[in-house]
Design an enzyme around this catalytic site. Sequence first.
Site, PDB file in Angstrom:
ATOM      1  N   ALA A   1       0.839  -1.198   0.000  1.00  0.00           N
ATOM      2  CA  ALA A   1       0.000   0.000   0.000  1.00  0.00           C
ATOM      3  C   ALA A   1       0.875   1.250   0.000  1.00  0.00           C
ATOM      4  O   ALA A   1       2.023   1.234   0.471  1.00  0.00           O
ATOM      5  CB  ALA A   1      -0.918  -0.011   1.217  1.00  0.00           C
ATOM      6  N   GLY A   2       0.329   2.344  -0.545  1.00  0.00           N
ATOM      7  CA  GLY A   2       1.094   3.569  -0.700  1.00  0.00           C
ATOM      8  C   GLY A   2       1.645   4.137   0.591  1.00  0.00           C
ATOM      9  O   GLY A   2       2.646   4.848   0.572  1.00  0.00           O
ATOM     10  N   ARG A   3       1.021   3.821   1.720  1.00  0.00           N
ATOM     11  CA  ARG A   3       1.497   4.372   2.995  1.00  0.00           C
ATOM     12  C   ARG A   3       2.758   3.665   3.510  1.00  0.00           C
ATOM     13  O   ARG A   3       3.381   4.116   4.479  1.00  0.00           O
ATOM     14  CB  ARG A   3       0.390   4.297   4.042  1.00  0.00           C
ATOM     15  CG  ARG A   3      -0.112   2.897   4.328  1.00  0.00           C
ATOM     16  CD  ARG A   3      -1.319   2.930   5.266  1.00  0.00           C
ATOM     17  NE  ARG A   3      -1.865   1.601   5.519  1.00  0.00           N
ATOM     18  CZ  ARG A   3      -2.732   0.975   4.741  1.00  0.00           C
ATOM     19  NH1 ARG A   3      -3.136   1.583   3.631  1.00  0.00           N
ATOM     20  NH2 ARG A   3      -3.183  -0.224   5.033  1.00  0.00           N
ATOM     21  N   TYR A   4       3.101   2.535   2.876  1.00  0.00           N
ATOM     22  CA  TYR A   4       4.260   1.768   3.339  1.00  0.00           C
ATOM     23  C   TYR A   4       5.489   1.941   2.455  1.00  0.00           C
ATOM     24  O   TYR A   4       6.581   1.545   2.847  1.00  0.00           O
ATOM     25  CB  TYR A   4       3.921   0.270   3.393  1.00  0.00           C
ATOM     26  CG  TYR A   4       2.799  -0.059   4.334  1.00  0.00           C
ATOM     27  CD1 TYR A   4       2.858   0.289   5.682  1.00  0.00           C
ATOM     28  CD2 TYR A   4       1.670  -0.733   3.881  1.00  0.00           C
ATOM     29  CE1 TYR A   4       1.818  -0.006   6.537  1.00  0.00           C
ATOM     30  CE2 TYR A   4       0.629  -1.044   4.736  1.00  0.00           C
ATOM     31  CZ  TYR A   4       0.706  -0.677   6.066  1.00  0.00           C
ATOM     32  OH  TYR A   4      -0.320  -0.984   6.924  1.00  0.00           O
ATOM     33  N   ILE A   5       5.340   2.466   1.251  1.00  0.00           N
ATOM     34  CA  ILE A   5       6.463   2.560   0.318  1.00  0.00           C
ATOM     35  C   ILE A   5       6.758   4.018   0.001  1.00  0.00           C
ATOM     36  O   ILE A   5       5.903   4.892   0.148  1.00  0.00           O
ATOM     37  CB  ILE A   5       6.181   1.767  -0.972  1.00  0.00           C
ATOM     38  CG1 ILE A   5       4.852   2.194  -1.600  1.00  0.00           C
ATOM     39  CG2 ILE A   5       6.161   0.278  -0.685  1.00  0.00           C
ATOM     40  CD1 ILE A   5       4.510   1.466  -2.898  1.00  0.00           C
TER      41      ILE A   5
END
Length: 645
Positions: free
Chosen positions: A103-107
């Site tokens: 997910a975008g919040r992790y990368i």
Amino acid sequence: MAFVKNLFDKNFIEYASYVIRDRAIPDLEDGLKPVQRRIMHTLFEVNDGLFKKVQYVVGRTMEYHPHGDASIYGALVNLANKEIFIEKQGNFGNKITGDPASAGRYIECRVHSIAKDFLVTNKSITHYVPNYDGRSEEPEVYRSKLPVVLLIGAEGIAVGMSTKILPYNLKEVLEAEIKCLKGENFSIYPDVSTGGLIDVSNYNDGNGKIITRAKFDTSDDKKIIITELPVDTNAKELRLSIMNAYKAGKIKISSVEQYSTDKCNIEIKLPRGVYSKDVIDQLYAYTDCEKSISCQMLVIKDNMPVTMTATEIVKYYAGKLTAIIKDELEFEKEKLTKELHLRTLERIFIEERIYKEIENKKTAETVFKAVIDGFKPFKDELIREISDEDVEHLLQIPIRRISLFDINKNRDQVKAISAELKEIAKKLKHLKDCAVEYLSEILEKFQKVSPELLIRHTQLANFSAVDVKEVARRDQSLRYDDKGYLGIGVNGGTEIMKVSPYDRILFMRKTGMYSVTDVPDKVFIDKGMWYCQLAEKELINKVLFTVIFRDPKTKYAFIKRTRIPSWIMNRDYFLAPDGMEVLHIDTREKFSFELKYEKKPRVKILEEKFNAHDYEEKGLKTLGVRLSTKEVESVKVDGNQLDLW
């Protein structure tokens, strides 16, 4: 109604134009679709050298692309995996296994340092337009120095048209552009990071098709290891296609396991009595180990969809690169000329003490006039005429700077600027050499930062697509039961022959009607079938059909000997003339038969023997030869009453 039609036509044209230009088809100028361009613009805006959360970049991009975060996130991940635009940190998915990104919040991501070198962001060179709400500006298209559309490829479906551009090798494309600038011949072919084999015999420079195959390790006769993937395939999809072929009985394997990580490793184990050489063609025929991909290089050029070739795109970019370099040099020249002009003005203004002339002036007009008049004796030393902006600049020089003015430093600055202007003038006369030098420098930068991008992964080879029909095994029973059903899905009954799912059969009913169809699963024919054979012209053309029939009105018997030279699939034909009653059909060259006549007064002979081979072969459309003028009751073949199939 006319108003509604005109409204519909107008709206449809606008919608089609939007989908073609602003969504599905990349622009030739920078090789990007609008969402990709807006992502890059956002990354340039927020660039401070640090990694940013992908979710943050997605949110910022929505300022320019108001179509939801999902589409932006997907495009960003895809663009990052091209390796030349975005540096990534974290799990951005796996092109080999097909696993999705986190997910975008992790990368996290940031703009690639080299992207700044080939995407021109200078507003004096790249045209910017207001965004959708007019609060910000975004590039209409970037002026790219590299043929991005070839480097990253593209795929999109618009209204009435589509594009499919395979990616090319970075080193090969830039070397081709260098050769183009030097007037040398060149050729380039697709290359994907997942490897595999491709046959480009029918590629047609980007507007044909390729055949792509997986690469096998067959060093062990009892095991096949897939080490590289075909184009547009991942290990998960490939394993699934192999499992489906196995379940359908098309290939013989005992197991298939997927061990891929950063490299492909799919292991296929074979059962007893089966060896790798026996299975390879079946893998190519029935699974995604071999694929045929049609390509079309459709791009937006000058606001219009245009089909181009890879060679034309390289030539276009070779000319475009020299134009961009010229514009950059002209911009730098103008900037340095302005700087030289200001340095010259400052030196004269301070060295010749022109600033003293304004001490007694009471109004702005007299001050401006005093400055301009003070420069008149030094007109020949100036680069250009003095403007109001120049005067304003001089009047804003602080006293401290005037008192500490270093004439030698000023002359050194002027000398350095003049040297730079001479170098620019030299480059403007040798733009092609500058373009070649730029491309060579870019190659060196990628060699240091991302050397894997310069390595060819996909191997060029010559091979033909495996014909499924040629490798299909005839191991399915075509059966016919006493209820009149024919097919491979019929239970019980009589086995007629072994067939494959790709065979076609010719069957003939007792009425004399025949048809050619694909092998049926289960179809009702008739309670009585004269003939059934594989519908291969080489086989059918060798068969001589003898049909004995009678006219229902006169009950006279006829014979017709013919062949079936051609047919149309799924169409009914009659071997006998229309309206005739078929008594017997035979495929033997020689045989005898007896006609049994109806009992009538004065009819003494009630049976008569004939030889079929006494009658000549005729065309399929002939009406036949009458055997007798007596009314026929039945026919016996070789002394036996005819039994149907």
